[in-house]
Design a protein around this motif. Structure first.
Motif, PDB file in Angstrom:
ATOM      1  N   GLY A 208       1.573   1.804  22.922  1.00  0.00           N
ATOM      2  CA  GLY A 208       0.955   2.750  21.983  1.00  0.00           C
ATOM      3  C   GLY A 208      -0.320   3.346  22.566  1.00  0.00           C
ATOM      4  N   PHE A 209      -1.091   2.533  23.290  1.00  0.00           N
ATOM      5  CA  PHE A 209      -2.303   2.978  23.978  1.00  0.00           C
ATOM      6  C   PHE A 209      -1.906   3.989  25.057  1.00  0.00           C
ATOM      7  CE2 PHE A 209      -6.121   1.119  26.631  1.00  0.00           C
ATOM      8  CZ  PHE A 209      -6.809   2.304  26.483  1.00  0.00           C
ATOM      9  N   GLN A 210      -0.855   3.666  25.812  1.00  0.00           N
ATOM     10  CA  GLN A 210      -0.394   4.572  26.870  1.00  0.00           C
ATOM     11  C   GLN A 210       0.029   5.914  26.272  1.00  0.00           C
ATOM     12  OE1 GLN A 210       2.692   1.929  28.177  1.00  0.00           O
ATOM     13  NE2 GLN A 210       1.437   0.928  29.725  1.00  0.00           N
ATOM     14  N   ILE A 211       0.708   5.864  25.135  1.00  0.00           N
ATOM     15  CA  ILE A 211       1.161   7.101  24.489  1.00  0.00           C
ATOM     16  C   ILE A 211      -0.042   7.928  24.040  1.00  0.00           C
ATOM     17  CG2 ILE A 211       2.409   8.053  22.502  1.00  0.00           C
ATOM     18  CD1 ILE A 211       4.204   5.500  22.624  1.00  0.00           C
TER      19      ILE A 211
ATOM     20  N   ALA B  75      -0.968  11.617  25.173  1.00  0.00           N
ATOM     21  CA  ALA B  75      -1.043  12.669  24.158  1.00  0.00           C
ATOM     22  C   ALA B  75      -2.419  13.328  24.125  1.00  0.00           C
ATOM     23  CB  ALA B  75      -0.708  12.089  22.782  1.00  0.00           C
ATOM     24  N   GLY B  76      -3.362  12.787  24.885  1.00  0.00           N
ATOM     25  CA  GLY B  76      -4.696  13.374  24.916  1.00  0.00           C
ATOM     26  C   GLY B  76      -5.555  12.955  23.727  1.00  0.00           C
ATOM     27  N   LEU B  77      -5.077  11.997  22.924  1.00  0.00           N
ATOM     28  CA  LEU B  77      -5.886  11.526  21.790  1.00  0.00           C
ATOM     29  C   LEU B  77      -6.924  10.503  22.248  1.00  0.00           C
ATOM     30  CD1 LEU B  77      -3.247  11.137  18.918  1.00  0.00           C
ATOM     31  CD2 LEU B  77      -5.006  12.879  19.159  1.00  0.00           C
ATOM     32  N   LEU B  78      -6.657   9.882  23.396  1.00  0.00           N
ATOM     33  CA  LEU B  78      -7.625   8.939  23.972  1.00  0.00           C
ATOM     34  C   LEU B  78      -7.865   9.302  25.431  1.00  0.00           C
ATOM     35  CD1 LEU B  78      -6.517   5.484  22.505  1.00  0.00           C
ATOM     36  CD2 LEU B  78      -8.569   6.797  21.944  1.00  0.00           C
TER      37      LEU B  78
ATOM     38  N   PHE C   8      -2.274  13.861  11.947  1.00  0.00           N
ATOM     39  CA  PHE C   8      -2.913  12.825  11.125  1.00  0.00           C
ATOM     40  C   PHE C   8      -4.273  12.440  11.727  1.00  0.00           C
ATOM     41  CE2 PHE C   8      -3.403   8.249  10.052  1.00  0.00           C
ATOM     42  CZ  PHE C   8      -3.301   8.295   8.678  1.00  0.00           C
ATOM     43  N   ALA C   9      -4.293  12.257  13.051  1.00  0.00           N
ATOM     44  CA  ALA C   9      -5.540  11.878  13.735  1.00  0.00           C
ATOM     45  C   ALA C   9      -6.558  13.013  13.675  1.00  0.00           C
ATOM     46  CB  ALA C   9      -5.242  11.486  15.182  1.00  0.00           C
ATOM     47  N   SER C  10      -6.064  14.245  13.811  1.00  0.00           N
ATOM     48  CA  SER C  10      -6.980  15.394  13.783  1.00  0.00           C
ATOM     49  C   SER C  10      -7.655  15.510  12.424  1.00  0.00           C
ATOM     50  CB  SER C  10      -6.230  16.695  14.057  1.00  0.00           C
ATOM     51  OG  SER C  10      -5.458  16.564  15.208  1.00  0.00           O
ATOM     52  N   ALA C  11      -6.946  15.055  11.388  1.00  0.00           N
ATOM     53  CA  ALA C  11      -7.526  15.106  10.038  1.00  0.00           C
ATOM     54  C   ALA C  11      -8.421  13.893   9.777  1.00  0.00           C
ATOM     55  CB  ALA C  11      -6.400  15.162   9.003  1.00  0.00           C
ATOM     56  N   GLY C  12      -8.630  13.058  10.819  1.00  0.00           N
ATOM     57  CA  GLY C  12      -9.525  11.915  10.668  1.00  0.00           C
ATOM     58  C   GLY C  12      -8.811  10.615  10.352  1.00  0.00           C
ATOM     59  N   GLY C  13      -7.480  10.636  10.301  1.00  0.00           N
ATOM     60  CA  GLY C  13      -6.706   9.430   9.985  1.00  0.00           C
ATOM     61  C   GLY C  13      -6.874   8.348  11.041  1.00  0.00           C
ATOM     62  N   LEU C  14      -6.766   7.093  10.612  1.00  0.00           N
ATOM     63  CA  LEU C  14      -6.921   5.962  11.527  1.00  0.00           C
ATOM     64  C   LEU C  14      -5.637   5.733  12.304  1.00  0.00           C
ATOM     65  CD1 LEU C  14      -8.683   3.420   9.126  1.00  0.00           C
ATOM     66  CD2 LEU C  14      -9.751   4.817  10.917  1.00  0.00           C
ATOM     67  N   VAL C  15      -5.758   5.679  13.626  1.00  0.00           N
ATOM     68  CA  VAL C  15      -4.592   5.430  14.480  1.00  0.00           C
ATOM     69  C   VAL C  15      -4.944   4.338  15.488  1.00  0.00           C
ATOM     70  CG1 VAL C  15      -2.960   6.419  16.137  1.00  0.00           C
ATOM     71  CG2 VAL C  15      -3.842   7.838  14.269  1.00  0.00           C
ATOM     72  N   LEU C  16      -4.111   3.297  15.550  1.00  0.00           N
ATOM     73  CA  LEU C  16      -4.311   2.224  16.522  1.00  0.00           C
ATOM     74  C   LEU C  16      -3.089   2.160  17.434  1.00  0.00           C
ATOM     75  CD1 LEU C  16      -5.987  -0.288  17.484  1.00  0.00           C
ATOM     76  CD2 LEU C  16      -4.540  -1.651  15.970  1.00  0.00           C
ATOM     77  N   GLY C  17      -3.310   2.243  18.735  1.00  0.00           N
ATOM     78  CA  GLY C  17      -2.214   2.129  19.702  1.00  0.00           C
ATOM     79  C   GLY C  17      -2.342   0.826  20.457  1.00  0.00           C
ATOM     80  N   ILE C  18      -1.262   0.056  20.452  1.00  0.00           N
ATOM     81  CA  ILE C  18      -1.274  -1.235  21.131  1.00  0.00           C
ATOM     82  C   ILE C  18      -0.375  -1.147  22.360  1.00  0.00           C
ATOM     83  CG2 ILE C  18      -0.708  -3.685  20.925  1.00  0.00           C
ATOM     84  CD1 ILE C  18      -1.002  -3.277  17.812  1.00  0.00           C
TER      85      ILE C  18
ATOM     86  N   ASN D 274     -11.917   7.420  15.211  1.00  0.00           N
ATOM     87  CA  ASN D 274     -10.800   7.103  14.303  1.00  0.00           C
ATOM     88  C   ASN D 274      -9.504   6.760  15.036  1.00  0.00           C
ATOM     89  OD1 ASN D 274     -10.736   9.917  15.059  1.00  0.00           O
ATOM     90  ND2 ASN D 274      -9.078  10.188  13.592  1.00  0.00           N
ATOM     91  N   VAL D 275      -9.534   6.830  16.373  1.00  0.00           N
ATOM     92  CA  VAL D 275      -8.339   6.491  17.158  1.00  0.00           C
ATOM     93  C   VAL D 275      -8.744   5.458  18.208  1.00  0.00           C
ATOM     94  CG1 VAL D 275      -6.528   7.353  18.695  1.00  0.00           C
ATOM     95  CG2 VAL D 275      -7.408   8.822  16.853  1.00  0.00           C
ATOM     96  N   MET D 276      -8.017   4.346  18.241  1.00  0.00           N
ATOM     97  CA  MET D 276      -8.323   3.338  19.260  1.00  0.00           C
ATOM     98  C   MET D 276      -7.040   2.878  19.940  1.00  0.00           C
ATOM     99  SD  MET D 276     -10.482  -0.227  19.104  1.00  0.00           S
ATOM    100  CE  MET D 276      -9.561  -1.669  19.566  1.00  0.00           C
TER     101      MET D 276
END
Lengths: 82, 231
Positions: free
Chosen positions: B92-95, B99-102, B79-89, B191-193
């Motif tokens: 969620g931030f740790q994950i 996962a290498g997204l952040l 989803f993130a690779s396709a540009g989808g918005l992802v928020l990790g709190i 798109n990922v924070m």
């Protein structure tokens, strides 16, 4: 084949656990410094030989067992049984 | 014309504890929020995803290290690779870091103590989809509650992140030993924070602060724009 992975905080990475343990040891009267706390993972690896086992455990370390940003790892393989 | 409610998924991992708060807060801010179970291999039709706080898989090995391999996370990565918005709190931030997204990693707090209190958080950017309702330079009051929020990146990576303005939030006082008081970062694409403070716990003045609503409503609005654009 039995393998042991030692995961350590990398050099220069702050290790508050190590610091806390070091200060406790000093309070007990021991003269020590440089305490660092890591993790030990013991594994039974299904592999044909030592080289294959090591390669497999390397992949485990890269993918899960260690975070390369802050941790280094060492792999020890048990001597093959005669 | 009434704007459609954006659909925002909240992924539930075993050990999550802020999933209901996130769902409630997003609903209160006019999103259609729904849970996504961690074993799902596909996401439903969503305009954004939230990874909530908690202690997924007991924080075993390293925080977020196991959750990263949950089937739902593969779908989130897609989803993130396709540009989808992802928020990790928090967790969620740790994950997202595992996962290498952040970029970076969240380590044990410098004090070794769990920190649980309202903290002042400076907004460095208002041009991310997660901060459009904040003003740059504004200091938000949002609670933190974590034992491992001590964000770290090596010098080289940190210089790159600074150059690309990927640090979005900073604590205005020492909280956990985080490098340069980093509290929230965004990926290069924007798109990922992830952030350690809990905006979902600060959406009503009754709870001490409603500043968290600025972040979550930014996400809801950005998700709504995407939903409208997709129609």
């Amino acid at each position: 084949m039995k393998a042991t992975v030692l995961v350590r905080p990398k050099q220069g990475i702050l290790d508050p656990q190590g610091q806390a343990v070091e200060s406790s040891l000093r309070q007990l009267g021991f003269s020590v410094g440089g305490a660092r706390i890591g993790r030990v993972v013991d594994l039974d690896v299904d592999a044909a030989d030592a080289a294959a086992a090591r390669a497999e455990v390397e992949r485990m370390c890269e993918q899960l067992l260690a975070n390369p940003l802050i941790e280094s790892y060492e792999i020890e393989l048990a001597e093959p049984q005669a | 014309m009434t704007s459609p409610q954006p659909r925002i998924g909240v992924v539930r991992f075993p050990g999550a504890c802020d999933d209901r708060d996130a769902l409630w807060a997003l609903s209160a801010l006019d999103a259609e929020a729904l849970f996504v179970w961690h074993t799902e291999t596909e996401l439903p039709d969503l305009d954004a995803v939230v990874l909530p706080g908690g202690f997924s898989y007991g924080d075993y090995l390293r925080c977020g290290a196991i959750a990263r391999f949950a089937p739902a996370m593969e779908a989130v990565v897609e989803f993130a690779s396709a540009g989808g918005l992802v928020l990790g709190i928090c967790n969620g931030f740790q994950i997202l870091c595992e996962a290498g997204l952040l970029p970076g990693v969240l380590r044990r707090n410098e004090s070794l103590s769990f920190v649980c209190r309202d903290v002042p958080v400076l907004v460095e950017r208002s041009d991310t989809p997660f901060t459009t309702r904040c003003e740059e330079g504004r200091v938000l009051t949002i609670p933190v509650k974590h034992g491992e929020g001590n964000w770290y990146a090596d010098d080289e990576l940190y210089a790159e992140l600074e150059a690309r303005r990927q640090i979005v939030l900073r604590y205005r006082e020492p909280v956990n030993g985080s490098l340069d008081e980093v509290a929230g970062v965004v990926n290069e694409r924007g798109n990922v924070m992830g952030l350690m403070p809990h905006p979902e716990h600060a959406v009503d003045p009754l709870l001490g602060s409603a500043d968290g609503a600025l972040i979550l409503s930014s996400l809801v609005e950005s998700a709504r724009e995407r939903a409208l654009a997709a129609v």
